[in-house]
Design a protein around this motif. Structure first.
Motif, mmCIF file in Angstrom:
data_model
loop_
_atom_site.group_PDB
_atom_site.id
_atom_site.type_symbol
_atom_site.label_atom_id
_atom_site.label_comp_id
_atom_site.label_asym_id
_atom_site.label_seq_id
_atom_site.Cartn_x
_atom_site.Cartn_y
_atom_site.Cartn_z
ATOM 1 N N GLY A 1 28.972 27.923 92.756
ATOM 2 C CA GLY A 1 29.523 27.536 91.465
ATOM 3 C C GLY A 1 28.956 28.292 90.292
ATOM 4 O O GLY A 1 27.800 28.684 90.288
ATOM 5 N N PRO A 2 29.800 28.481 89.287
ATOM 6 C CA PRO A 2 29.312 29.099 88.052
ATOM 7 C C PRO A 2 28.463 28.095 87.283
ATOM 8 O O PRO A 2 28.515 26.887 87.542
ATOM 9 C CB PRO A 2 30.610 29.399 87.292
ATOM 10 N N ARG A 3 27.693 28.593 86.344
ATOM 11 C CA ARG A 3 26.902 27.729 85.466
ATOM 12 C C ARG A 3 27.178 28.188 84.053
ATOM 13 O O ARG A 3 27.254 29.381 83.781
ATOM 14 C CB ARG A 3 25.426 27.839 85.799
ATOM 15 N N ALA A 4 27.321 27.233 83.139
ATOM 16 C CA ALA A 4 27.608 27.564 81.746
ATOM 17 C C ALA A 4 26.808 26.637 80.834
ATOM 18 O O ALA A 4 26.577 25.476 81.156
ATOM 19 C CB ALA A 4 29.100 27.405 81.469
ATOM 20 N N TYR A 5 26.397 27.181 79.696
ATOM 21 C CA TYR A 5 25.650 26.392 78.729
ATOM 22 C C TYR A 5 25.785 27.015 77.354
ATOM 23 O O TYR A 5 26.192 28.166 77.219
ATOM 24 C CB TYR A 5 24.170 26.279 79.131
ATOM 25 N N VAL A 6 25.444 26.233 76.358
ATOM 26 C CA VAL A 6 25.391 26.716 74.989
ATOM 27 C C VAL A 6 23.924 26.971 74.677
ATOM 28 O O VAL A 6 23.072 26.109 74.937
ATOM 29 C CB VAL A 6 25.964 25.671 74.010
ATOM 30 N N LYS A 7 23.621 28.143 74.136
ATOM 31 C CA LYS A 7 22.239 28.470 73.792
ATOM 32 C C LYS A 7 21.849 27.712 72.528
ATOM 33 O O LYS A 7 22.469 27.864 71.478
ATOM 34 C CB LYS A 7 22.102 29.984 73.568
ATOM 35 N N VAL A 8 20.847 26.844 72.653
ATOM 36 C CA VAL A 8 20.341 26.069 71.532
ATOM 37 C C VAL A 8 18.866 26.410 71.372
ATOM 38 O O VAL A 8 18.065 26.149 72.275
ATOM 39 C CB VAL A 8 20.521 24.550 71.769
ATOM 40 N N SER A 9 18.524 26.996 70.254
ATOM 41 C CA SER A 9 17.155 27.423 70.006
ATOM 42 C C SER A 9 16.173 26.253 70.164
ATOM 43 O O SER A 9 16.411 25.155 69.657
ATOM 44 C CB SER A 9 17.045 28.002 68.589
ATOM 45 N N GLY A 10 15.114 26.490 70.913
ATOM 46 C CA GLY A 10 14.079 25.484 71.103
ATOM 47 C C GLY A 10 14.318 24.525 72.258
ATOM 48 O O GLY A 10 13.502 23.637 72.491
ATOM 49 N N PHE A 11 15.439 24.683 72.979
ATOM 50 C CA PHE A 11 15.749 23.806 74.099
ATOM 51 C C PHE A 11 15.949 24.617 75.364
ATOM 52 O O PHE A 11 16.476 25.726 75.327
ATOM 53 C CB PHE A 11 17.024 22.989 73.830
ATOM 54 N N ASP A 12 15.561 24.053 76.495
ATOM 55 C CA ASP A 12 15.817 24.687 77.780
ATOM 56 C C ASP A 12 17.326 24.726 78.022
ATOM 57 O O ASP A 12 18.051 23.800 77.634
ATOM 58 C CB ASP A 12 15.150 23.920 78.921
ATOM 59 N N TRP A 13 17.796 25.784 78.693
ATOM 60 C CA TRP A 13 19.229 25.998 78.911
ATOM 61 C C TRP A 13 19.908 24.816 79.589
ATOM 62 O O TRP A 13 21.030 24.469 79.295
ATOM 63 C CB TRP A 13 19.465 27.274 79.728
ATOM 64 N N TRP A 14 19.217 24.170 80.519
ATOM 65 C CA TRP A 14 19.853 23.111 81.295
ATOM 66 C C TRP A 14 20.162 21.866 80.466
ATOM 67 O O TRP A 14 20.987 21.047 80.852
ATOM 68 C CB TRP A 14 19.017 22.758 82.521
ATOM 69 N N LYS A 15 19.542 21.723 79.296
ATOM 70 C CA LYS A 15 19.831 20.570 78.440
ATOM 71 C C LYS A 15 21.156 20.716 77.699
ATOM 72 O O LYS A 15 21.645 19.756 77.117
ATOM 73 C CB LYS A 15 18.688 20.338 77.469
ATOM 74 N N SER A 16 21.728 21.916 77.716
ATOM 75 C CA SER A 16 23.041 22.124 77.088
ATOM 76 C C SER A 16 24.050 22.687 78.093
ATOM 77 O O SER A 16 25.060 23.252 77.722
ATOM 78 C CB SER A 16 22.916 23.053 75.875
ATOM 79 N N GLU A 17 23.746 22.498 79.380
ATOM 80 C CA GLU A 17 24.643 22.956 80.441
ATOM 81 C C GLU A 17 25.864 22.043 80.529
ATOM 82 O O GLU A 17 25.793 20.852 80.237
ATOM 83 C CB GLU A 17 23.908 22.954 81.782
ATOM 84 N N PHE A 18 26.996 22.622 80.919
ATOM 85 C CA PHE A 18 28.228 21.855 81.100
ATOM 86 C C PHE A 18 29.033 22.462 82.232
ATOM 87 O O PHE A 18 28.806 23.591 82.647
ATOM 88 C CB PHE A 18 29.063 21.824 79.812
ATOM 89 N N MET A 19 29.994 21.684 82.746
ATOM 90 C CA MET A 19 30.873 22.164 83.801
ATOM 91 C C MET A 19 32.169 21.374 83.726
ATOM 92 O O MET A 19 32.258 20.355 83.059
ATOM 93 C CB MET A 19 30.215 22.000 85.175
ATOM 94 N N VAL A 20 33.180 21.873 84.434
ATOM 95 C CA VAL A 20 34.500 21.264 84.461
ATOM 96 C C VAL A 20 34.705 20.569 85.810
ATOM 97 O O VAL A 20 34.518 21.179 86.856
ATOM 98 C CB VAL A 20 35.593 22.339 84.277
ATOM 99 N N PHE A 21 35.076 19.297 85.762
ATOM 100 C CA PHE A 21 35.385 18.526 86.963
ATOM 101 C C PHE A 21 36.692 17.787 86.722
ATOM 102 O O PHE A 21 36.782 16.981 85.787
ATOM 103 C CB PHE A 21 34.279 17.515 87.280
ATOM 104 N N GLY A 22 37.690 18.063 87.541
ATOM 105 C CA GLY A 22 38.967 17.371 87.420
ATOM 106 C C GLY A 22 39.610 17.500 86.052
ATOM 107 O O GLY A 22 40.194 16.548 85.557
ATOM 108 N N GLY A 23 39.468 18.660 85.435
ATOM 109 C CA GLY A 23 40.070 18.905 84.132
ATOM 110 C C GLY A 23 39.280 18.363 82.952
ATOM 111 O O GLY A 23 39.719 18.462 81.815
#
Length: 89
Positions: free
Chosen positions: A33-55
């Motif tokens: 699976g792909p991984r996607a996130y929004v880069k937020v200064s001062g936060f680890d990437w996984w705290k702004s990670e998101f994915m698509v499930f069932g639309g």
């Protein structure tokens, strides 16, 4: 590759607030699976990670790792933060 800041890896920004952000075409099949996130200064990437499930757009936040979805080379991810919708095609 977890290199950040590459222009070729960024989603395009929609002209209208209620339209989709669109990823670049995936370079390879991703059985894990792909991984996607929004880069937020001062936060680890996984705290702004998101994915698509069932639309629907699902955020990881402070929770456990998201389930995986598979993707194929050439597909793109479409995310609508306004409506909470998403797709990979």
């Amino acid at each position: 590759d977890w290199t950040e800041g590459l222009a070729d890896w960024k989603f395009t920004i929609p002209e209208k607030a209620d339209d989709f952000f669109v990823s670049p075409a995936f370079a390879a099949d991703a059985p894990e699976g792909p991984r996607a996130y929004v880069k937020v200064s001062g936060f680890d990437w996984w705290k702004s990670e998101f994915m698509v499930f069932g639309g629907k757009l699902t955020y990881r936040g402070a929770g456990k790792d998201l389930d995986r979805v598979t993707s194929k080379a050439g597909q793109k991810m479409y995310i609508n933060f306004t409506s909470g919708a998403g797709k990979i095609e």
